[in-house]
Motif scaffolding. Structure first.
Motif, PDB file in Angstrom:
ATOM      1  N   VAL A  83       0.686  -1.000  -0.181  1.00 62.03           N
ATOM      2  CA  VAL A  83      -0.025   0.683  -0.359  1.00 62.03           C
ATOM      3  C   VAL A  83       0.508   1.276  -0.265  1.00 62.03           C
ATOM      4  N   LYS A  84       0.662   1.967  -0.572  1.00 64.57           N
ATOM      5  CA  LYS A  84       1.316   2.974  -0.803  1.00 64.57           C
ATOM      6  C   LYS A  84       0.969   3.997   0.099  1.00 64.57           C
ATOM      7  N   VAL A  85       2.649   4.348   1.276  1.00 64.23           N
ATOM      8  CA  VAL A  85       2.318   5.275   1.809  1.00 64.23           C
ATOM      9  C   VAL A  85       3.259   6.633   1.990  1.00 64.23           C
ATOM     10  N   THR A  86       3.394   7.649   2.703  1.00 59.72           N
ATOM     11  CA  THR A  86       3.964   8.513   2.129  1.00 59.72           C
ATOM     12  C   THR A  86       4.440   9.037   3.665  1.00 59.72           C
ATOM     13  N   SER A  87       5.714   9.823   3.700  1.00 58.82           N
ATOM     14  CA  SER A  87       6.964  10.264   4.750  1.00 58.82           C
ATOM     15  C   SER A  87       5.320  11.131   6.004  1.00 58.82           C
ATOM     16  N   ALA A  88       4.295  12.216   5.058  1.00 52.00           N
ATOM     17  CA  ALA A  88       2.923  12.658   6.250  1.00 52.00           C
ATOM     18  C   ALA A  88       2.035  11.456   6.535  1.00 52.00           C
ATOM     19  N   ASN A  89       1.865  10.511   5.665  1.00 51.47           N
ATOM     20  CA  ASN A  89       1.323   9.626   6.201  1.00 51.47           C
ATOM     21  C   ASN A  89       0.800   8.515   6.377  1.00 51.47           C
ATOM     22  N   ARG A  90       2.460   7.846   6.901  1.00 51.65           N
ATOM     23  CA  ARG A  90       2.840   6.378   6.514  1.00 51.65           C
ATOM     24  C   ARG A  90       2.213   6.635   8.002  1.00 51.65           C
ATOM     25  N   PHE A  91       2.457   7.125   9.255  1.00 53.41           N
ATOM     26  CA  PHE A  91       2.233   6.605  10.730  1.00 53.41           C
ATOM     27  C   PHE A  91       0.235   6.347  10.548  1.00 53.41           C
ATOM     28  N   GLU A  92      -0.434   7.465  10.098  1.00 46.61           N
ATOM     29  CA  GLU A  92      -1.511   7.743  10.443  1.00 46.61           C
ATOM     30  C   GLU A  92      -2.414   6.790   9.748  1.00 46.61           C
ATOM     31  N   PHE A  93      -1.952   5.798   9.049  1.00 44.90           N
ATOM     32  CA  PHE A  93      -2.164   4.903   7.660  1.00 44.90           C
ATOM     33  C   PHE A  93      -2.268   3.576   9.108  1.00 44.90           C
ATOM     34  N   LEU A  94      -0.954   3.299   9.360  1.00 45.71           N
ATOM     35  CA  LEU A  94      -0.472   2.546  10.238  1.00 45.71           C
ATOM     36  C   LEU A  94      -1.272   2.314  11.339  1.00 45.71           C
ATOM     37  N   ALA A  95      -1.379   3.249  12.268  1.00 48.16           N
ATOM     38  CA  ALA A  95      -2.285   3.875  13.720  1.00 48.16           C
ATOM     39  C   ALA A  95      -3.827   3.244  12.902  1.00 48.16           C
ATOM     40  N   GLN A  96      -4.423   3.643  12.302  1.00 43.70           N
ATOM     41  CA  GLN A  96      -5.837   3.388  11.472  1.00 43.70           C
ATOM     42  C   GLN A  96      -6.226   2.245  10.866  1.00 43.70           C
ATOM     43  N   GLY A  97      -5.369   1.530  11.119  1.00 43.30           N
ATOM     44  CA  GLY A  97      -5.671   0.405  10.114  1.00 43.30           C
ATOM     45  C   GLY A  97      -5.889  -0.236   9.255  1.00 43.30           C
ATOM     46  N   GLN A  98      -4.853   0.643   7.961  1.00 40.08           N
ATOM     47  CA  GLN A  98      -5.214   0.495   6.536  1.00 40.08           C
ATOM     48  C   GLN A  98      -4.325   0.018   6.334  1.00 40.08           C
ATOM     49  N   ILE A  99      -3.007  -0.272   6.705  1.00 36.02           N
ATOM     50  CA  ILE A  99      -1.922  -1.220   6.779  1.00 36.02           C
ATOM     51  C   ILE A  99      -1.745  -2.199   7.958  1.00 36.02           C
ATOM     52  N   ASP A 100      -1.052  -3.261   7.960  1.00 33.40           N
ATOM     53  CA  ASP A 100      -0.322  -3.872   9.331  1.00 33.40           C
ATOM     54  C   ASP A 100       0.555  -3.939   9.100  1.00 33.40           C
ATOM     55  N   LEU A 101       1.597  -3.705   8.748  1.00 35.60           N
ATOM     56  CA  LEU A 101       2.970  -3.396   8.840  1.00 35.60           C
ATOM     57  C   LEU A 101       3.347  -2.167   7.974  1.00 35.60           C
ATOM     58  N   MET A 102       4.474  -1.711   8.728  1.00 31.21           N
ATOM     59  CA  MET A 102       5.173  -0.324   7.804  1.00 31.21           C
ATOM     60  C   MET A 102       6.433  -0.792   7.421  1.00 31.21           C
ATOM     61  N   ILE A 103       7.012  -0.199   6.380  1.00 32.85           N
ATOM     62  CA  ILE A 103       8.211  -0.329   5.986  1.00 32.85           C
ATOM     63  C   ILE A 103       8.261   0.459   4.591  1.00 32.85           C
ATOM     64  N   ALA A 104       8.971   2.074   5.774  1.00 37.51           N
ATOM     65  CA  ALA A 104       8.918   2.702   4.587  1.00 37.51           C
ATOM     66  C   ALA A 104       9.616   3.659   5.155  1.00 37.51           C
ATOM     67  N   SER A 105      11.335   3.346   5.462  1.00 32.78           N
ATOM     68  CA  SER A 105      12.693   3.914   5.362  1.00 32.78           C
ATOM     69  C   SER A 105      11.619   4.912   6.908  1.00 32.78           C
ATOM     70  N   ALA A 106      11.374   4.697   7.992  1.00 28.65           N
ATOM     71  CA  ALA A 106      11.106   5.411   8.966  1.00 28.65           C
ATOM     72  C   ALA A 106      12.119   5.491  10.438  1.00 28.65           C
ATOM     73  N   SER A 107      13.131   6.278  10.228  1.00 28.36           N
ATOM     74  CA  SER A 107      13.436   6.146  11.141  1.00 28.36           C
ATOM     75  C   SER A 107      12.808   6.422  12.780  1.00 28.36           C
ATOM     76  N   ASP A 108      13.586   5.144  13.959  1.00 22.45           N
ATOM     77  CA  ASP A 108      12.841   5.398  14.944  1.00 22.45           C
ATOM     78  C   ASP A 108      13.220   6.087  16.242  1.00 22.45           C
ATOM     79  N   THR A 109      12.579   6.704  16.377  1.00 27.14           N
ATOM     80  CA  THR A 109      12.614   8.070  16.983  1.00 27.14           C
ATOM     81  C   THR A 109      11.413   7.588  18.583  1.00 27.14           C
ATOM     82  N   ALA A 110      12.048   8.854  19.354  1.00 31.46           N
ATOM     83  CA  ALA A 110      11.585   8.879  20.870  1.00 31.46           C
ATOM     84  C   ALA A 110       9.668   8.757  20.354  1.00 31.46           C
TER      85      ALA A 110
END
Length: 278
Positions: A83-110
């Motif tokens: 599923v296409k995500v962007t830097s701006a919406n990838r966390f929203e897509f995951l939190a809302q259940g539109q995807i099960d897993l995110m692999i989208a060059s996301a830096s792991d920050t606190a």
């Protein structure tokens, strides 16, 4: 006969839907159970971040992160649906259940861990720097203070670069837009992951550009699941897969297969987790 066939198909569809519904009731909020029941894991990834995740000419998703997603799906015995995500919406897509897993060059920050759960061990790493035309004479970040760099919306380093070095950031939806803006003279260069810039510089298209500034804030990338899945079957499964891919060298092999020079992070992780013969 046609009516009979139609009735048979309708009954079959109803039975399938009923079985799927019963399975979803049985699984409840267990994402891994629901993934296994549906036969599909929905993976959010970018489509403009070559060679990590991008669209091929036939419209399919390609890249190192796509290869990782396919390996995880194969191990689960299900199909990967990207599923296409962007830097701006990838966390929203995951939190809302539109995807099960995110692999989208996301830096792991606190800060991001307040929204989603990152899988450990991390699977990649990068810092940020600037891609500049050869005509730009700056060799230190301080020399860019007050100047504008183009960047992608939602990139974690946009704010630190502004606060630390006084640069102005002009943000766009994707990489293509940042490139176009730079070519139009709207910014002096690109603010990006150092990995992305290193790959650009191997392409003759970018022969008139350079990356003379230091790499800042090296940060690991993480796959992410919903917070409820962190200490649940899906989170544990993906964590085990990442550890195994570090151990057996799969991630290093996927870098090479996608034309990426083996990174210091993956070499270090493989050395730490590989089998050592005494």
């Amino acid at each position: 006969m046609r009516k009979l066939s139609a009735i048979t198909l309708a009954l079959g569809a109803a039975l399938f839907a009923g079985a799927a519904y019963a399975q979803s009731i049985e699984c409840g909020s267990d994402t891994l159970c629901n993934v296994k029941a549906s036969g599909v894991i929905k993976i959010g990834t970018k489509d403009d971040y070559k060679p990590w995740s991008y669209r091929a000419s036939d419209g399919s998703f390609k890249g190192m992160e796509v290869d990782i997603g396919n390996k995880i799906a194969e191990a689960l015995g299900v199909k990967a649906e990207f599923v296409k995500v962007t830097s701006a919406n990838r966390f929203e897509f995951l939190a809302q259940g539109q995807i099960d897993l995110m692999i989208a060059s996301a830096s792991d920050t606190a800060e991001r861990r307040k929204v989603v759960a990152f899988i450990h061990p991390n699977y990649y790493s990068s810092g940020y720097t600037a891609l500049l035309p050869a005509a730009v004479t700056a060799t230190e970040w301080t020399q860019l203070s007050g100047q504008t760099l183009c960047a992608v919306q939602g990139a974690w380093y946009n704010k630190p670069a502004q606060e630390t070095f006084g640069v102005n950031v002009l943000a766009f939806a994707g990489s293509a837009e940042t490139e176009a803006a730079m070519e139009q003279g709207r910014c002096v260069g690109l603010l990006e992951d150092d990995n992305k810039i290193n790959v650009r510089l191997t392409d003759p298209k970018w022969a008139a550009y350079k990356a003379p500034l230091s790499v800042e804030a090296v940060t690991p990338w993480g796959m992410a699941v919903r917070q409820a899945d962190q200490f649940a079957p899906l989170g544990y499964f993906v964590a085990g897969m990442v550890a195994e891919m570090h151990r057996d060298g799969s991630l290093l092999a996927l870098e090479e297969a996608n034309g990426i020079k083996n990174s210091a992070f993956l070499l270090k992780m493989h050395e730490a987790l590989k089998d050592h013969v005494k």
